[in-house]
Every structure is written in C-alpha cells, then in structure tokens.
Write an enzyme that holds these catalytic residues in place. Structure first.
Site, PDB file in Angstrom:
ATOM      1  N   LEU A  63     -85.154  65.681 -46.630  1.00  0.00           N
ATOM      2  CA  LEU A  63     -86.049  64.745 -46.966  1.00  0.00           C
ATOM      3  C   LEU A  63     -86.672  64.049 -45.833  1.00  0.00           C
ATOM      4  CD1 LEU A  63     -83.240  63.324 -49.683  1.00  0.00           C
ATOM      5  CD2 LEU A  63     -85.376  63.923 -50.364  1.00  0.00           C
ATOM      6  N   PRO A  64     -87.739  63.125 -46.080  1.00  0.00           N
ATOM      7  CA  PRO A  64     -88.670  62.508 -44.963  1.00  0.00           C
ATOM      8  C   PRO A  64     -87.969  61.826 -44.058  1.00  0.00           C
ATOM      9  CG  PRO A  64     -89.770  62.405 -47.062  1.00  0.00           C
ATOM     10  CD  PRO A  64     -88.370  62.709 -47.477  1.00  0.00           C
ATOM     11  N   LYS A 166     -80.613  66.338 -31.703  1.00  0.00           N
ATOM     12  CA  LYS A 166     -81.989  66.760 -32.335  1.00  0.00           C
ATOM     13  C   LYS A 166     -82.970  65.485 -31.562  1.00  0.00           C
ATOM     14  CE  LYS A 166     -85.567  67.440 -34.965  1.00  0.00           C
ATOM     15  NZ  LYS A 166     -86.357  68.495 -35.463  1.00  0.00           N
ATOM     16  N   LYS A 241     -92.646  60.659 -34.637  1.00  0.00           N
ATOM     17  CA  LYS A 241     -91.215  60.237 -35.327  1.00  0.00           C
ATOM     18  C   LYS A 241     -90.260  60.308 -34.624  1.00  0.00           C
ATOM     19  CE  LYS A 241     -88.626  61.824 -39.166  1.00  0.00           C
ATOM     20  NZ  LYS A 241     -88.138  62.627 -40.382  1.00  0.00           N
TER      21      LYS A 241
HETATM   22  P1  NAD Z   1     -92.372  67.161 -46.474  1.00  0.00           P
HETATM   23  O1  NAD Z   1     -93.021  65.907 -46.516  1.00  0.00           O
HETATM   24  O2  NAD Z   1     -93.255  68.237 -46.600  1.00  0.00           O
HETATM   25  O3  NAD Z   1     -91.140  67.255 -47.561  1.00  0.00           O
HETATM   26  C1  NAD Z   1     -90.423  66.153 -48.034  1.00  0.00           C
HETATM   27  C2  NAD Z   1     -89.955  66.365 -49.602  1.00  0.00           C
HETATM   28  O4  NAD Z   1     -89.429  65.258 -50.056  1.00  0.00           O
HETATM   29  C3  NAD Z   1     -91.509  66.286 -50.289  1.00  0.00           C
HETATM   30  O5  NAD Z   1     -91.717  67.284 -51.001  1.00  0.00           O
HETATM   31  C4  NAD Z   1     -91.293  65.043 -51.246  1.00  0.00           C
HETATM   32  O6  NAD Z   1     -91.759  64.837 -52.206  1.00  0.00           O
HETATM   33  C5  NAD Z   1     -89.529  65.175 -51.193  1.00  0.00           C
HETATM   34  N1  NAD Z   1     -89.005  63.770 -51.748  1.00  0.00           N
HETATM   35  C6  NAD Z   1     -89.212  62.472 -51.156  1.00  0.00           C
HETATM   36  N2  NAD Z   1     -88.420  61.555 -51.460  1.00  0.00           N
HETATM   37  C7  NAD Z   1     -87.730  62.219 -52.425  1.00  0.00           C
HETATM   38  C8  NAD Z   1     -86.820  61.737 -53.398  1.00  0.00           C
HETATM   39  N3  NAD Z   1     -86.545  60.479 -53.425  1.00  0.00           N
HETATM   40  N4  NAD Z   1     -86.126  62.663 -54.307  1.00  0.00           N
HETATM   41  C9  NAD Z   1     -86.420  63.761 -54.236  1.00  0.00           C
HETATM   42  N5  NAD Z   1     -87.426  64.555 -53.388  1.00  0.00           N
HETATM   43  C10 NAD Z   1     -87.987  63.438 -52.449  1.00  0.00           C
HETATM   44  O7  NAD Z   1     -91.465  67.017 -44.851  1.00  0.00           O
HETATM   45  P2  NAD Z   1     -91.278  68.306 -44.171  1.00  0.00           P
HETATM   46  O8  NAD Z   1     -92.232  68.759 -43.232  1.00  0.00           O
HETATM   47  O9  NAD Z   1     -90.434  69.233 -45.061  1.00  0.00           O
HETATM   48  O10 NAD Z   1     -89.620  67.651 -43.417  1.00  0.00           O
HETATM   49  C11 NAD Z   1     -88.582  67.302 -43.969  1.00  0.00           C
HETATM   50  C12 NAD Z   1     -87.617  66.794 -42.900  1.00  0.00           C
HETATM   51  O11 NAD Z   1     -87.392  67.942 -41.722  1.00  0.00           O
HETATM   52  C13 NAD Z   1     -88.006  65.637 -42.331  1.00  0.00           C
HETATM   53  O12 NAD Z   1     -87.005  64.763 -41.975  1.00  0.00           O
HETATM   54  C14 NAD Z   1     -88.658  66.148 -40.811  1.00  0.00           C
HETATM   55  O13 NAD Z   1     -88.642  65.086 -39.885  1.00  0.00           O
HETATM   56  C15 NAD Z   1     -87.864  67.388 -40.516  1.00  0.00           C
HETATM   57  N6  NAD Z   1     -88.411  68.538 -39.890  1.00  0.00           N
HETATM   58  C16 NAD Z   1     -89.655  68.989 -40.001  1.00  0.00           C
HETATM   59  C17 NAD Z   1     -90.281  70.057 -39.416  1.00  0.00           C
HETATM   60  C18 NAD Z   1     -91.603  70.296 -39.486  1.00  0.00           C
HETATM   61  O14 NAD Z   1     -92.164  71.182 -38.760  1.00  0.00           O
HETATM   62  N7  NAD Z   1     -92.074  70.199 -40.831  1.00  0.00           N
HETATM   63  C19 NAD Z   1     -89.402  70.448 -38.158  1.00  0.00           C
HETATM   64  C20 NAD Z   1     -88.268  70.074 -37.988  1.00  0.00           C
HETATM   65  C21 NAD Z   1     -87.386  69.117 -38.831  1.00  0.00           C
END
Ligand code: NAD
Length: 291
Positions: A63-64, A166, A241
C-alpha cells in the site's frame, strides 16, 4: 495455500502475479483496473478486504503509506482466521509499522514488515530485496513466499526494523547521489570532462554506488538514467517520500541527520519544479542549473 493480496499497484501487481504462479491468490484493491490486471495474471477477484482475507493462510499488503496500512489492517484483523500470517511490504513510517505489528501480536497473529528495494522491474521479475522486521517465527513462516517474490531476503531484527533498514539505506543513497552530482558538476565547470573524472574517482576514494552503477553525469555508465534524459528508474518523488520518512524517524529518535535533511530539501525543490517524475539522479539538473 490461499493468499490474500491487498494493494495491486505498480509494485503489488507484479508481486501478486509471481505468487499466483505457485499459490491461489485473492486480489483486492480500490482500483478496479488494478484488480482486473491481477486477474489476467492468474489471481482471483475479491470484492472486499473481508472476502479476500476470510479463510486465507497469508495476507500480503503493498500500500502507499502508513495511514493506508493502519486502515486496511484494522479491517484485516476483524476478518482473518486464527493463525493467519501477515506480511506488509509497503514502505511506511517506523511508528506505523511497529503499531500495526503490535496490534497483530495482541490479536495472536504472526506479522512482519517487509519493505523492498528493486523497483517495478524487480517486482515483475521476482528479484526484489526484502528487509524484514518481526519475530524469528513470523520471518521463518514468510520466507518461502518472499523467496518467490525476491532474490535477497534479510531479517533486520524486531518489528519495524525492515523499515529502519530501508529508510537509512535510502537516506544514504540520496546524500551520496547529491554529493556525486556536485563533484561531477564542479569538475565540468573547472574543465575536467565527466569520463576522465569518472576514470580517476571511480578508482580513488570518492568511489561510491551513485557514481559507478548509476552515474548522474551522462556518458560513463551506459545503463544509467542520465543517458535516457533521466527517465526512471527510481523517481525523485519516491526518494523524497523515503527522505521524509527518515526525517520523521530521526526527529522521534532524536538523531542528528543534517545531510539527510538537506537532501530532503533539495528533492522537495526538484518536486516543486515539477520534476518529481524524473529519476532521482536527475537532481543533477538542479545542481547544474539545467532544470
Ligand atoms: P501504487 O500507488 O502504484 O499502488 C498502491 C495501490 O494501493 C494502488 O493500486 C491503490 O489503489 C491501492 N490502495 C490504496 N489504498 C487502498 C486500500 N485502502 N485498500 C486497497 N487498496 C488500496 O504504489 P507502488 O508504486 O506500487 O508502491 C507501493 C509501496 O511500495 C509504497 O509504499 C512505495 O513506497 C513502495 N515502493 C515502491 C517502489 C517503486 O519503485 N514503485 C519501490 C520500492 C518500494
């Protein structure tokens, strides 16, 4: 094994698809298109958190931020069967990670925080690095699933320590990326070209990962985003972030992180200039005045 996977965005989508090659995965997300994509990759649709979690052996979340993790788990705890293992892979503040794992433990569930590095490509390819916090037992139970989604899996200690590893790593990365940009920019202004400076410094004491694997000056490292107009890669907004999470944790822990705070300010400027979508090495353009 039945796995409930909640949060199927850029990262979670790929991770759920890899788990679905080995296990039954129930997919839940607020976004219908994210769920549809996961179903195309072999998951089955769950209409609610409760439907995803009921009778599942494991719950995985991606999740975000902390507020989403706190909200989703308050629902998960009410519907999960006794003995369900919970793995939160989101990058969140240390306090939220520790609070939610504390609630899980009080309710008798095994839970770990397991944030990742490796980006969207690592999630799709199953080559993520996991940094985990939680009990030995919970970590041992999670390990076979983390092995499906990743290449390197570390146990960093108690609850929240995955998040600590991290944010400390990424704070250091942000700092040495900016330092590397400053050095290449100064060399350029003084008449020393990037390749020659790279050849010298990469074998001298200034050597670091931002220089040798991800050089922010175009030229020396072919695969670096600097050679593709700073297309990500790892977006500057994501780095911001993580730097904000590090600053928040440093305030709570009363740790001095002056360079981390400076890095956070510079990435905030980059975002304010409308360039948060560039790769984080694009901070070079802020340093050399070409943003
Ligand atoms: P994203 O925004 O693409 O995906 C998050 C998903 O969570 C979305 O599909 C959203 O609809 C869903 N969501 C939000 N609230 C929700 C709820 N209450 N119930 C169900 N679903 C819900 O983000 P991402 O890029 O996939 O990143 C996710 C996590 O991974 C974050 O914490 C980010 O910091 C971490 N991260 C991302 C990366 C990257 O390169 N994108 C790398 C390492 C870590």
């Amino acid at each position: 094994m039945i796995i409930a996977f909640i949060g199927l965005g850029n990262m979670g989508g790929g991770m759920a698809a890899n788990l679905a090659k080995h296990h039954a995965v129930r997919a839940f997300d607020l976004s219908d298109s994210a769920v549809a994509k996961a179903c195309d990759a072999g998951c089955s649709k769950a209409a609610t958190v409760a439907a995803a979690v009921a009778g599942a052996d494991v719950v995985v979340t991606m999740l975000p931020a902390g507020q989403h993790v706190r909200a989703v788990y308050s629902d998960v705890f009410d519907h999960a069967a006794k003995g369900t293992l919970m793995i939160d892979c989101s990058t969140v503040d240390v306090d939220s990670a520790r609070a939610v794992i504390g609630q899980a433990t009080e309710r008798g569930f095994d839970m770990i925080d397991a944030p990742v590095s490796g980006g969207v490509k690592g999630a799709a390819d199953g080559t993520l690095t996991f940094m985990c916090g939680g009990s030995e037992d919970a970590f041992a139970r999670a390990n076979p699933l983390l092995d499906i989604m990743g290449k390197n899996v570390f146990h960093a200690g108690d609850a929240g320590n995955g998040q600590v590893a991290k944010i400390c790593n990424n704070m250091l990365l942000g700092i040495h990326m900016i330092g590397t940009c400053e050095a290449f920019n100064l060399a350029d202004k003084l008449g020393l070209d990037a390749q020659t400076f790279f050849d010298i410094s990469s074998t001298a004491s200034g050597q670091n990962w931002s220089m040798t694997s991800y050089c922010p000056a175009p030229g020396p490292v072919e695969s670096a985003p600097s050679n593709r107009d700073y297309q990500p890669g790892f977006a500057a907004a994501m780095m911001l972030k993580d730097l904000r999470l590090a600053k928040e944790a440093a305030t709570t822990a009363r740790a001095a992180t002056p360079l981390g705070a400076q890095a956070e300010s510079l990435y905030a400027l980059m975002e304010a200039a409308g360039e948060g979508g560039l790769d984080f090495s694009g901070i070079m353009r802020l340093i050399n005045g070409r943003l």
